[in-house]
Design an enzyme around this catalytic site. Structure first.
Site, PDB file in Angstrom:
ATOM      1  CB  SER A   1      -0.961  -0.043   1.189  1.00  0.00           C
ATOM      2  OG  SER A   1      -1.964   0.933   1.059  1.00  0.00           O
TER       3      SER A   1
ATOM      4  CD  GLU B   1      -5.260  -3.881  -4.339  1.00  0.00           C
ATOM      5  OE1 GLU B   1      -5.444  -3.364  -3.232  1.00  0.00           O
ATOM      6  OE2 GLU B   1      -4.277  -4.597  -4.606  1.00  0.00           O
TER       7      GLU B   1
ATOM      8  CG  HIS C   1      -5.620  -2.201  -0.130  1.00  0.00           C
ATOM      9  ND1 HIS C   1      -4.718  -1.983  -1.146  1.00  0.00           N
ATOM     10  CD2 HIS C   1      -5.145  -1.512   0.937  1.00  0.00           C
ATOM     11  CE1 HIS C   1      -3.759  -1.188  -0.725  1.00  0.00           C
ATOM     12  NE2 HIS C   1      -3.984  -0.893   0.539  1.00  0.00           N
TER      13      HIS C   1
END
Length: 540
Positions: A212, A346, A439
Site C-alpha cells: 500500500s 482492491e 486490499h
C-alpha cells in the site's frame, strides 16, 4: 528483569552486542530468532529538527538496550485509519528500525569477515502515510528471518510531520525540506548499507518491499536519485504509484492544514500572515494538535480533490525530480528487478471510515473531467452498473492501484526484469462479506498472520488450508527473489513457473501469475479493461 536474563540462551548475551552507527546495541534471543529493536538510524527530528531532513545518528555511551521497540510515529486511532493503540508510546523521536535474524545464523563477527553474508529484506509498512509502525504485528518478519535472510523493518515520520509539503513557508532562518518521510526511508536504507554487515547481512544484496503506502514508497524510491545503489531488488504489493503530486497542489494542502491548525489553537487565521508566523506555528504546535489537524485535512480531501491522498510525496523537481511513471517510461528509474502486483478487488475494502477512494458519483465525475467522452464511455463499459456500489469499488480500486501498477510494470520491463502477479485467493467468509481478495489481504498470507483472532475468524467457514498454502508459496517466491532476483530460482516443485512480464513480446505477452487455490499464469488478464484505460488522461 535484566537484559542478560531476557536474552539468555545457547549463546552468551554479549554475542548479541553489535556496533552500529552511534554505538553498541544489545539484542535479545527469542526462541529461534535474534532481534534488535528500536535502533536509531537518524537523530530525533525534534525541536529545531522538526520538519527538517533527517540528521546523522547521535552517538550514545555504553551499550544500548535493543530488546524493546522504539516509539511509533505520532498517529491517531480516531482518524480515517486505525492507528496504534493508545498504550503504545508515540513520539516525534520515531526514526528507528528493527533487525531480525535466525538464531542459527553466523555471528556478526564471522559475517563481518565476509563469510556467508545473508540477503537483506527491508520492509516499509503501509497505512496511507498516516498510521502504522514496525511493531504493528508482533511476529511479522520472523518467518523470513528463519529462512536465512536478515529482515529489517523501518519506522518513519507520518502525517503532517512526514508527508505534508511546507517547503513554500521556508525562510532563511527556518527552512522546511520537502519529502521528509521519503528522506527518512533513504536514511534508513543508507543505515542498512553502512551497518547490516555487522548482523551478517549483505549490503550488496538488499531487497526493499512494502504494501500500500509502503509500496508507493518502493516505486517512488526507485526514482529518487539519492536512493541509487541502496537496494538491488524491489517488491511493490498493491502500490498506488500515482499518489504523489506537484507542488501547486501540495502547497494548497499545506495552506489548508495551517488554517485548520491555527483554528484549533485559537490563533486566528494564518491566511495573510507572514512566512515567519507560519513557521512559528508549525514549529511550536503541540504534536497532538498536528495529528488532529491532519485528520481534519484527510477527511475533506476525498471530496475536495477526488482520487488524491493529501499525505504524499511531492514532485519537487529536486529530491523527487519527476513523476515516477515518467521516470519508468524513459528508463530513468533505478534498473533493479521488480515484483509488482495487486489484489483481485482492491477497492472493496474502502468503505465506512476508510471511504477515501473515487467511488461516489461526484468523485467519479471529477476523475473523468479531463478525459475524452470516447475514453469515458469505454472505461464505464468495463464496470456494468457504475456507479452502483460494487462497480464503483472496482473502478476506484483499479484507478488507484491496478492500472498505474500495470503502467509501472510495462514501462520498467523495458529496462529490467519484472514479475507481475494478481492475488485472487480469499477465505469463504471474506467472499460472503463482499470483500473477496481485497486490499491488504495478501499480508495475512505472506506474513502468516492467520493465528491471530482476525486470521482465525476469516477462515471459520473454511478455506484456511488453501490460504496458508498460498502464503507458503508466496514466501518461497519472495525469498528466492531476494536471494537471486528470480522468484523461480529454488522453488523446485512449486508450479507453475513465474514468467517475466513483457508488454512487447508476442510469445510472452503480459504473462501474469495469478495466486489462487491453484496458481496459474494468464496472458494479459483483464486485457480489455486495460485497453479501455489506456487513453485515460492522468495515467498517460
Amino acid at each position: 528483569m535484566s537484559v542478560e536474563t531476557r536474552a539468555s540462551g545457547a549463546r552468551d548475551v554479549h554475542e548479541l552486542d553489535v556496533r552500529v552507527s552511534g554505538g553498541v546495541v544489545r539484542g535479545i534471543r527469542e526462541a529461534d530468532i535474534e532481534a534488535w529493536r528500536g535502533i536509531p538510524y537518524a537523530a530525533p527530528p525534534v525541536g529545531a529538527l522538526r520538519f527538517r531532513a533527517p540528521a546523522p545518528v547521535l552517538p550514545w555511551q555504553g551499550v544500548r538496550d535493543a530488546s524493546r521497540h522504539g516509539a511509533v510515529a505520532p498517529q491517531s486511532r480516531r482518524g480515517q485509519f486505525l492507528g496504534a493503540p493508545s498504550a503504545i508510546p508515540r513520539s516525534e523521536d520515531c526514526l528507528n528500525l528493527l533487525v531480525l535474524r535466525g538464531a542459527d545464523a553466523r555471528t556478526g563477527a564471522n559475517a563481518a569477515r565476509g563469510d556467508d553474508l545473508a540477503p537483506v529484506m527491508v520492509f516499509i509498512h503501509g497505512g496511507a502515510y498516516s498510521v502504522g509502525s514496525v511493531r504493528e504485528v508482533p511476529h511479522q518478519g520472523m518467518d523470513f528471518a528463519r529462512n536465512g535472510v536478515i529482515y529489517v523493518a523501518v519506522s518513519y515520520r507520518l502525517g503532517a510531520l512526514g508527508y505534508l509539503d511546507f517547503s513554500s513557508y521556508s525562510t532563511p532562518e527556518r527552512p522546511f525540506e520537502s519529502n521528509l518521510g521519503l528522506r527518512d526511508q533513504v536514511a534508513a536504507l543508507a543505515w542498512v548499507r553502512d551497518n547490516i554487515r555487522a548482523f551478517g547481512g549483505d549490503p550488496g544484496n538488499v531487497t526493499v518491499f512494502g504494501e500500500s503506502a509502503g509500496a508507493n514508497a518502493v516505486t517512488t524510491l526507485m526514482t529518487v536519485p539519492a536512493a541509487a545503489g541502496l537496494f538491488h531488488r524491489a517488491i511493490a504489493q498493491s502500490p498506488p504509484p500515482n499518489a504523489l503530486y506537484l507542488p501547486e497542489l501540495t502547497a494548497r494542502w499545506a495552506g489548508q492544514f495551517l488554517e485548520l491548525l491555527s483554528s484549533a489553537l485559537d490563533n486566528g487565521s494564518v491566511e495573510a500572515t507572514s512566512h515567519e508566523d507560519a513557521a512559528a506555528l508549525l514549529t511550536g504546535a503541540p504534536v497532538d494538535a498536528l495529528v488532529a489537524a491532519t485528520n481534519a485535512l484527510q477527511l475533506r480531501t476525498p471530496d475536495e480533490d477526488p482520487g488524491t491522498l493529501c499525505l504524499c510525496p511531492v514532485i519537487d523537481g529536486d529530491y523527487l525530480p519527476e513523476r515516477p511513471l515518467d521516470a519508468f517510461k524513459h528508463g530513468r528509474a533505478h534498473r533493479v528487478p521488480l515484483i509488482i502486483g495487486t489484489n483481485d478487488r482492491e477497492g472493496s475494502l474502502f468503505t465506512g471510515r476508510l471511504d477515501i477512494l473515487a467511488s461516489t458519483p461526484p468523485r467519479i465525475r471529477a476523475i473523468f473531467a479531463r478525459t475524452r467522452k470516447k475514453t469515458r464511455k469505454a472505461i464505464k463499459a468495463e464496470y456494468p452498473g457504475l456507479p452502483a456500489r460494487r462497480a464503483a469499488a472496482d473502478f476506484a480500486g483499479d484507478y488507484s492501484f491496478w492500472y498505474p501498477s500495470i503502467k509501472v510494470a510495462e514501462r520498467h520491463a523495458r529496462y529490467a526484469p519484472v514479475y507481475m502477479y494478481r492475488f485472487d485467493i480469499a477465505p469463504r467468509l471474506v467472499r460472503l462479506a463482499g470483500f473477496d481478495a481485497t486490499h491488504g489481504l495478501e499480508l495475512f498470507a505472506l506474513f502468516d498472520r492467520m493465528n491471530g483472532w482476525f486470521g482465525r475468524t476469516m477462515t471459520v467457514l473454511g478455506g484456511r488450508r488453501a490460504f496458508l498454502g498460498a502464503g507458503r508459496r508466496m514466501r518461497r517466491w519472495w525469498l528466492d527473489f531476494a536471494r537471486t532476483g528470480d522468484p523461480n530460482a529454488q522453488t523446485g516443485a512449486v508450479s507453475p513457473a513465474w514468467p517475466r512480464y513483457d508488454a512487447e513480446s508476442d510469445d510472452r505477452y503480459r504473462l501474469t501469475l495469478i495466486i489462487d487455490e491453484v496458481d496459474r499464469v494468464e496472458c494479459d488478464p483483464r486485457g480489455e479493461r486495460r485497453v479501455a484505460w489506456q487513453e485515460f488522461v492522468p495515467h498517460v
